[in-house]
Design a protein around this motif. Structure first.
Motif, PDB file in Angstrom:
ATOM      1  N   ASP A  30      17.398  -0.035 -11.384  1.00  0.00           N
ATOM      2  CA  ASP A  30      16.121   0.385 -10.812  1.00  0.00           C
ATOM      3  C   ASP A  30      15.349   1.319 -11.750  1.00  0.00           C
ATOM      4  O   ASP A  30      14.323   1.877 -11.376  1.00  0.00           O
ATOM      5  N   ARG A  31      15.819   1.482 -12.992  1.00  0.00           N
ATOM      6  CA  ARG A  31      15.127   2.324 -13.956  1.00  0.00           C
ATOM      7  C   ARG A  31      13.722   1.777 -14.212  1.00  0.00           C
ATOM      8  O   ARG A  31      13.529   0.600 -14.451  1.00  0.00           O
ATOM      9  N   GLU A  32      12.745   2.651 -14.142  1.00  0.00           N
ATOM     10  CA  GLU A  32      11.369   2.258 -14.434  1.00  0.00           C
ATOM     11  C   GLU A  32      11.137   2.293 -15.941  1.00  0.00           C
ATOM     12  O   GLU A  32      11.843   2.989 -16.674  1.00  0.00           O
ATOM     13  N   SER A  34       8.244   3.212 -18.772  1.00  0.00           N
ATOM     14  CA  SER A  34       6.964   3.904 -18.925  1.00  0.00           C
ATOM     15  C   SER A  34       5.940   2.953 -19.536  1.00  0.00           C
ATOM     16  O   SER A  34       6.283   1.939 -20.151  1.00  0.00           O
ATOM     17  N   ARG A  63       4.036  -3.350 -13.864  1.00  0.00           N
ATOM     18  CA  ARG A  63       5.319  -2.691 -13.590  1.00  0.00           C
ATOM     19  C   ARG A  63       5.695  -2.867 -12.119  1.00  0.00           C
ATOM     20  O   ARG A  63       4.821  -3.022 -11.255  1.00  0.00           O
ATOM     21  N   ARG A  64       7.001  -2.830 -11.872  1.00  0.00           N
ATOM     22  CA  ARG A  64       7.505  -2.950 -10.505  1.00  0.00           C
ATOM     23  C   ARG A  64       6.823  -1.915  -9.619  1.00  0.00           C
ATOM     24  O   ARG A  64       6.641  -0.771 -10.005  1.00  0.00           O
ATOM     25  N   GLY A  65       6.393  -2.343  -8.450  1.00  0.00           N
ATOM     26  CA  GLY A  65       5.682  -1.477  -7.521  1.00  0.00           C
ATOM     27  C   GLY A  65       4.173  -1.673  -7.567  1.00  0.00           C
ATOM     28  O   GLY A  65       3.471  -1.249  -6.651  1.00  0.00           O
ATOM     29  N   GLU A  66       3.686  -2.323  -8.615  1.00  0.00           N
ATOM     30  CA  GLU A  66       2.257  -2.586  -8.727  1.00  0.00           C
ATOM     31  C   GLU A  66       1.915  -3.932  -8.091  1.00  0.00           C
ATOM     32  O   GLU A  66       2.744  -4.841  -8.042  1.00  0.00           O
ATOM     33  N   ALA A  88      11.967  -4.084 -14.363  1.00  0.00           N
ATOM     34  CA  ALA A  88      11.006  -2.980 -14.443  1.00  0.00           C
ATOM     35  C   ALA A  88       9.585  -3.489 -14.677  1.00  0.00           C
ATOM     36  O   ALA A  88       8.619  -2.894 -14.194  1.00  0.00           O
ATOM     37  N   GLY A 164      13.654  -4.948 -18.615  1.00  0.00           N
ATOM     38  CA  GLY A 164      14.136  -3.694 -18.064  1.00  0.00           C
ATOM     39  C   GLY A 164      15.526  -3.368 -18.576  1.00  0.00           C
ATOM     40  O   GLY A 164      16.014  -3.984 -19.523  1.00  0.00           O
TER      41      GLY A 164
END
Length: 197
Positions: A30-32, A34, A63-66, A88, A164
């Motif tokens: 789950d590391r994002e 940058s 990026r994940r979450g976008e 990621a 990722g």
């Protein structure tokens, strides 16, 4: 840092270790990543070789979450939706199909896909250099992905890339866990001949 410190691949002839050490895992932590890390991957793709310096590769990333990440992930097919959403970053990789000739006309660029493949490899090797991994996928719905990234006319989608930090194989469903290891390669004598086919 990667969980994959030594993947057991043994080249038959001397090569820089980055080549046999690069592979495409499916498990990601789950590391994002940058934005600066993503820019390093894109910078590597930028410097790929290109016929007549046309540089036909075009990459859309998120990026994940976008929202853009979800839009790309939603177009994946086969087993890809089971694991790629944990990456990621996702990249939609396309090529511009034409170039402007000396007379100012747009003509087909017959090396567009070839050159874009070189850009993908550059991105993958940069990821490896950074302790990350990149996995290219052909399993996606082309029409849906074209709509998701607003693909311009005259461009061809080539692949989707997940990138990722590598995660543990145990995080994958059973049928994918068994495949979570570097694949072998055909010997040089099977992929090349001297002089002519």
């Amino acid at each position: 840092m990667s969980l994959d410190m030594s993947n057991g691949r043994k080249p038959d002839h001397p090569v820089t270790p980055m080549f046999p050490s690069r592979w495409s895992p499916r498990s990601f932590t789950d590391r994002e990543m940058s934005v600066a890390e993503v820019m390093s991957l894109l910078e590597a793709a930028r410097w790929a070789p290109s016929a007549s310096n046309h540089q036909p590769w075009r990459l859309v990333w998120a990026r994940r979450g976008e929202a853009g990440f979800a839009a790309i992930a939603d177009t994946l097919t086969g087993n890809n939706p089971l694991w790629a959403g944990k990456a990621a970053v996702l990249f939609a990789v396309a090529s511009k199909d034409t170039v402007t000739n000396r007379e100012g006309a747009e003509v087909p660029n017959r090396t567009a896909g070839f050159d874009t493949g070189a850009a993908w490899m550059s991105l993958a090797l940069q990821a490896q250099e950074m302790g990350l991994f990149a996995h290219a996928m052909a399993g996606f719905d082309k029409d849906r992905l074209a709509a998701a990234v607003d693909l311009p006319e005259g461009h061809t989608l080539q692949c989707v890339v997940a990138a990722g930090e590598q995660g543990p194989a145990e995080a994958l469903p059973d049928h994918l866990r068994e495949r979570e290891k570097p694949s072998g390669r055909k010997p040089v004598g099977e992929i090349s001949v001297r002089g002519r086919f």
